[in-house]
Design an enzyme around this catalytic site. Structure first.
Site, PDB file in Angstrom:
ATOM      1  N   HIS A 244       0.791  -1.234   0.000  1.00 31.30           N
ATOM      2  CA  HIS A 244       0.000   0.000   0.000  1.00 31.30           C
ATOM      3  C   HIS A 244       0.820   1.279   0.000  1.00 31.30           C
ATOM      4  O   HIS A 244       0.245   2.363   0.030  1.00 31.30           O
ATOM      5  CB  HIS A 244      -0.926   0.041   1.222  1.00 31.30           C
ATOM      6  CG  HIS A 244      -2.145  -0.816   1.073  1.00 31.30           C
ATOM      7  ND1 HIS A 244      -3.299  -0.383   0.460  1.00 31.30           N
ATOM      8  CD2 HIS A 244      -2.391  -2.096   1.447  1.00 31.30           C
ATOM      9  CE1 HIS A 244      -4.196  -1.351   0.477  1.00 31.30           C
ATOM     10  NE2 HIS A 244      -3.673  -2.405   1.067  1.00 31.30           N
TER      11      HIS A 244
ATOM     12  N   LYS B 165      -8.659  14.144   3.822  1.00 29.54           N
ATOM     13  CA  LYS B 165      -7.804  12.956   3.875  1.00 29.54           C
ATOM     14  C   LYS B 165      -6.914  13.127   5.094  1.00 29.54           C
ATOM     15  O   LYS B 165      -6.904  14.199   5.705  1.00 29.54           O
ATOM     16  CB  LYS B 165      -6.962  12.826   2.606  1.00 29.54           C
ATOM     17  CG  LYS B 165      -6.252  14.132   2.182  1.00 29.54           C
ATOM     18  CD  LYS B 165      -5.524  14.005   0.848  1.00 29.54           C
ATOM     19  CE  LYS B 165      -6.439  14.080  -0.338  1.00 29.54           C
ATOM     20  NZ  LYS B 165      -6.640  12.815  -1.036  1.00 29.54           N
ATOM     21  N   ARG B 166      -6.128  12.083   5.449  1.00 29.41           N
ATOM     22  CA  ARG B 166      -5.213  12.249   6.567  1.00 29.41           C
ATOM     23  C   ARG B 166      -4.268  13.416   6.299  1.00 29.41           C
ATOM     24  O   ARG B 166      -3.892  13.671   5.147  1.00 29.41           O
ATOM     25  CB  ARG B 166      -4.413  10.961   6.789  1.00 29.41           C
ATOM     26  CG  ARG B 166      -5.231   9.849   7.440  1.00 29.41           C
ATOM     27  CD  ARG B 166      -5.741  10.205   8.835  1.00 29.41           C
ATOM     28  NE  ARG B 166      -4.686  10.271   9.814  1.00 29.41           N
ATOM     29  CZ  ARG B 166      -4.468   9.367  10.755  1.00 29.41           C
ATOM     30  NH1 ARG B 166      -5.249   8.315  10.874  1.00 29.41           N
ATOM     31  NH2 ARG B 166      -3.485   9.512  11.622  1.00 29.41           N
TER      32      ARG B 166
ATOM     33  N   LYS C 203       0.738  14.525   1.199  1.00 29.95           N
ATOM     34  CA  LYS C 203      -0.562  14.853   0.596  1.00 29.95           C
ATOM     35  C   LYS C 203      -0.676  16.360   0.303  1.00 29.95           C
ATOM     36  O   LYS C 203      -1.621  16.823  -0.317  1.00 29.95           O
ATOM     37  CB  LYS C 203      -1.708  14.379   1.501  1.00 29.95           C
ATOM     38  CG  LYS C 203      -1.762  12.846   1.604  1.00 29.95           C
ATOM     39  CD  LYS C 203      -2.906  12.373   2.489  1.00 29.95           C
ATOM     40  CE  LYS C 203      -2.893  10.886   2.763  1.00 29.95           C
ATOM     41  NZ  LYS C 203      -3.385  10.059   1.640  1.00 29.95           N
TER      42      LYS C 203
ATOM     43  N   THR D 194      -8.503   6.707  -2.658  1.00 27.55           N
ATOM     44  CA  THR D 194      -9.871   6.275  -2.997  1.00 27.55           C
ATOM     45  C   THR D 194     -10.844   7.430  -2.823  1.00 27.55           C
ATOM     46  O   THR D 194     -11.926   7.421  -3.397  1.00 27.55           O
ATOM     47  CB  THR D 194     -10.309   5.078  -2.130  1.00 27.55           C
ATOM     48  OG1 THR D 194      -9.997   5.361  -0.774  1.00 27.55           O
ATOM     49  CG2 THR D 194      -9.623   3.805  -2.564  1.00 27.55           C
TER      50      THR D 194
ATOM     51  N   LYS E 242     -14.362   8.658  -4.977  1.00 24.73           N
ATOM     52  CA  LYS E 242     -15.663   9.005  -4.391  1.00 24.73           C
ATOM     53  C   LYS E 242     -16.136  10.362  -4.919  1.00 24.73           C
ATOM     54  O   LYS E 242     -17.311  10.548  -5.260  1.00 24.73           O
ATOM     55  CB  LYS E 242     -15.563   9.032  -2.859  1.00 24.73           C
ATOM     56  CG  LYS E 242     -15.349   7.655  -2.267  1.00 24.73           C
ATOM     57  CD  LYS E 242     -14.823   7.693  -0.834  1.00 24.73           C
ATOM     58  CE  LYS E 242     -14.275   6.317  -0.461  1.00 24.73           C
ATOM     59  NZ  LYS E 242     -13.455   6.309   0.741  1.00 24.73           N
TER      60      LYS E 242
END
Length: 843
Positions: free
Chosen positions: A378, A569-570, A575, A677, A681
């Site tokens: 992952h 998101k985290r 990110k 993911t 969405k």
């Protein structure tokens, strides 16, 4: 602006959820009242809203149980190959509404509850999220369980029943504060304890070498108590099981202390055993080498493998006595999927059982183990890879250490035979990393001990093959695969966005809910004026509803006409929430510089949790909230720019925010996000993506056409080139006046006047050691955001792009992902057999 319709009013004019028969409604009311009066409020005169929620949950659960029993009987009779999905995280969210939808009960329940003078939506809000995961990895596991049941696979999810899931996040003075998530406080109506399947798990001790082979002795025992949660497929009467283990101390635990009189202490010490399932480690993409975590990883694996083997031995023709004595057929009947390296100990544990207990010879045991296990990688971030110190294994799992040494020896012998004299390669490929301390590389263990290794998006799988596991791929290229992640369209469209599901169903029918590729048919309606209006109206409804929610939760009024620009998101440096933050400040500066100019209004929302020990992530939250303080209270800005931090982002909040989004921020540095993911969405729910060519964004752009996303920034090869050349943040700072102004403001305390030095760590990181090269993409990002504004000014063209994105999102169903796992890794076929419901006789 008109007030948004409530979900109840919407459901009154619904197509997709099926029309409720009057008999169903009467049955639901009867069952609801029975539960309310007999099981809940028998000793009280007045019911609370929570009593109503529990009564409804038990009513719905009654419909599950018959199907659940029938499904398990069906598996016993047919004896199919069973899939076991091992994960330390299952981020399930709420269960009630999802269960009603999958059983086709939503309308009957809605009508019944309405007739009883209650509001279904209010009852749904009472349910606690089951937050047994950190983010993507745990939520993926939840989507996969839904798809496996919907595809009729005989599948089991195995994990830990954490007493406390991911912490609740409070924002206090702009800082994240963690609170324990006591999600089981009021009980959990969806689980069933199964004490009859309780199993022992061993720790510590030593290895004795007897004539008949090694023996692991003098161990400490902890009991694993299973709790089962039903997992219903979509309208196919299949109900699979998620089995979560809870740690219990055995009754004789430490009671030898009793002999010296310290009975009280001995009973208190039971907590040491039971701590194993107490709390989820709140790290995402970061490895923390704590002994308790290693205990959790072994605990779930040891209990699960005993369970799998018990079922394998006795599952012929539904008997409970062991009838299979040979393990020859084990890989034909059992598949074990390792969700990341966390359950990697399944490999040495299965070897231990086969060799030490079942007395198979090593070669046979190894063949069975590798054919049974498969591994999903992952992440490629080095700090996320699990590398356990040898000394910890020596103490906690002495026999497993010996087995890993033996696996490694045979593996290295094989490599040495293929590459004589290449000691560098042996060093790189070893399961044991030299150093102080020596460590076990769990990813290498997974690759060597599995027959299939997959990444979770094409670009990620390529990186896995060419960098992280290159040496392994050179030797066994056929082992490496790609399985691009997906999301379940039941939760992420039908449940969270019924308005959109409806207008789609009106145009193309309802088959898209089990075959998301059907959405391609929407391309016929890209220029249909009525459909364009319908899609835009649904989005506006969702935005009004979310704006009302924000107003009640955050006491902030936002402009529903503004672009809802969302990054949830985290919180993690890779990110790049910081890049988003720099854009917000740039926009603010532009408005201040030219207050009379016409700006496209924007509401920028960021949500997500920071790992409690991750200083930089917590600083990023503080910076964003501080920028919000300044921007939101500046009268010159007005409602042209609002900045909101969404507190305590979780599955149930995602279900509200995603349908309301216009713009989805997917802006990680190319080559760092394995898949993502959330991006899928948003796409499915009619938001446009601004993003880098990273993770699944690449395939989203391929499916929809790059011109229908806002793609910007460096590609993987650009990042690699920059790594070779060296990244110099200062040159961007000197060259780009807007960037310089933003950094100077942060630096000088413009957003923290009381503590001018507050953000010095962020400034220092961005200027001097930013691994994720925020400045390198700043210019491209800002100009891409201008394209967003330009398109938003033309609502019709914007909505056409939205329709093209929705039409192209079929590939990103977890049904497609799981079908690929089934065929290409597990060797099973999805089945559309409908098990007869409990009220019909079986053949």
């Amino acid at each position: 602006m008109s007030k948004p319709l409530t979900d109840h009013e919407k459901r009154k004019q619904i197509s997709v959820r099926g029309i409720a028969g009057l008999g169903d409604v009467a049955e639901v009311k009867k069952s609801f009242n029975r539960h309310l009066h007999f099981t809940l409020v028998k000793d009280r005169n007045v019911a609370t809203p929570r009593d109503y929620y529990f009564a409804l949950a038990h009513t719905v659960r009654d419909h599950l149980v018959g199907r659940w029993i029938r499904t398990q009987q069906y598996y016993y009779e047919k004896d199919p190959k069973r899939i076991h999905y091992l994960s330390l995280e299952f981020y399930m969210g709420r269960t009630l509404q999802n269960t009603m939808i999958n059983l086709g009960l939503q309308n009957a329940c809605d009508e019944a509850i309405y007739q009883l003078g209650l509001d279904l939506e209010e009852l749904e809000e009472i349910e606690e999220d089951a937050g047994l995961g950190n983010g993507g990895l745990g939520r993926l596991a939840a989507c996969f369980l839904d798809s496996m049941a919907s595809l009729g696979l005989a599948a089991y999810g195995y994990g830990i029943r954490y007493e406390f899931g991911i912490f609740n996040q409070k924002i206090t003075n702009g800082w994240q504060v963690e609170e324990a998530d006591d999600w089981l406080r009021y009980g959990n109506p969806w689980e069933k304890a199964r004490p009859e399947y309780m199993l022992p798990v061993h720790f510590y001790g030593r290895v004795e070498h007897a004539d008949e082979g090694p023996k692991w002795v003098d161990t400490q025992v902890v009991l694993a108590m299973p709790y089962d949660t039903p997992v219903p497929g979509y309208k196919n009467n299949t109900v699979n099981t998620m089995r979560l283990w809870s740690a219990k101390a055995p009754n004789d635990f430490n009671l030898q202390e009793f002999n010296v009189g310290d009975y009280i202490q001995a009973v208190l010490d039971r907590n040491l055993a039971e701590n194993i399932s107490r709390v989820l480690y709140p790290n995402d993409n970061f490895f923390e080498g704590k002994e308790l975590r290693l205990k959790q990883e072994y605990f779930v694996v040891a209990a699960t493998l005993q369970d799998i083997i018990r079922r394998f031995k006795s599952s012929k023709f539904g008997c409970r006595d062991p009838v299979r004595t040979s393990f020859e057929a084990f890989p034909e009947k059992v598949a074990i999927q390792l969700n990341d390296t966390h359950p990697a100990l399944a490999i040495p544990e299965l070897m231990r059982i086969l060799v030490d207990i079942e007395r198979l010879d090593w070669e046979k045991a190894w063949e069975i183990t590798t054919k049974t296990c498969a591994y999903t990688n992952h992440t490629v971030l080095p700090e996320a890879l699990e590398r356990w110190p040898i000394h910890m294994f020596e103490t906690l799992l002495p026999r497993h250490l010996q087995i890993i040494y033996e696996i490694n020896q045979q593996h290295l012998d094989r490599v040495a035979a293929l590459y004589p004299g290449d000691s560098d390669r042996l060093c790189r490929m070893s399961l044991i990393e030299e150093g102080n301390p020596k460590r076990i590389n769990m990813a290498h263990l997974c690759v060597v001990g599995s027959h299939a290794v997959n990444g979770v998006a094409r670009i990620h799988s390529d990186i896995v093959k060419t960098t992280v596991f290159k040496d392994f791929c050179d030797i066994e290229p056929e082992k490496f695969q790609n399985k691009t992640n997906g999301i379940t369209p039941r939760r992420w469209l039908l449940l969270c966005n019924p308005g959109l599901a409806d207008i789609i169903a009106e145009k193309i029918g309802e088959e898209f809910l089990t075959d998301l590729f059907q959405l391609r048919k929407l391309l016929d309606f890209v220029n249909d004026a009525q459909f364009i209006r319908d899609v835009a109206n649904v989005k506006q409804e969702n935005k009004l509803k979310f704006a009302a929610y924000l107003e009640s939760e955050y006491k902030v009024k936002i402009n529903p006409e503004s672009i809802f620009d969302i990054q949830v998101k985290r919180i993690h440096e890779y990110k790049r929430q910081l890049l988003n933050c720099l854009h917000v400040i740039t926009l603010y500066n532009r408005i201040k510089k030219d207050p009379n100019k016409k700006f496209v209004p924007r509401t920028v929302m960021i949500g997500g949790k920071a790992a409690p020990g991750y200083h930089m992530a917590k600083m990023i939250i503080k910076l964003f909230t501080s920028v919000g303080e300044v921007v939101n209270h500046d009268p010159v800005v007005g409602d042209r720019l609002k900045v909101i931090f969404l507190e305590n982002y979780r599955v149930s909040l995602a279900e509200k925010v995603i349908p309301a989004a216009d713009l989805s921020e997917q802006i990680s540095t190319a080559g760092t996000e394995a898949s993502g993911t959330g991006n899928m969405k948003f796409m499915l729910n009619g938001a446009l993506t601004i993003g880098t060519m990273d993770g699944a964004n690449v395939e989203m752009a391929e499916e929809a056409g790059e011109e229908n996303l806002f793609i910007f920034g460096m590609r993987v090869e650009d990042v690699e080139a920059m790594d070779k050349k060296g990244y110099n943040a200062r040159e961007y700072y000197e060259r780009l006046p807007e960037l310089k102004q933003v950094m100077d403001q942060i630096s000088a305390g413009f957003f923290s006047p009381k503590e001018p030095e507050l953000f010095k760590d962020i400034v220092n990181m961005l200027m001097n050691h930013d691994r994720f090269k925020v400045f390198a993409d700043y210019e491209a990002y800002i100009s891409c955001q201008e394209k967003v504004n330009e398109l938003y000014r033309n609502p019709k063209e914007w909505t056409k792009k939205v329709i093209r994105n929705i039409a192209a999102s079929g590939k990103f169903s977890s049904d497609r992902t799981i079908t690929e796992y089934a065929r290409e890794i597990w060797g099973v076929e999805p089945s559309d057999v409908k098990i007869p419901p409990p009220n019909e006789p079986r053949e």
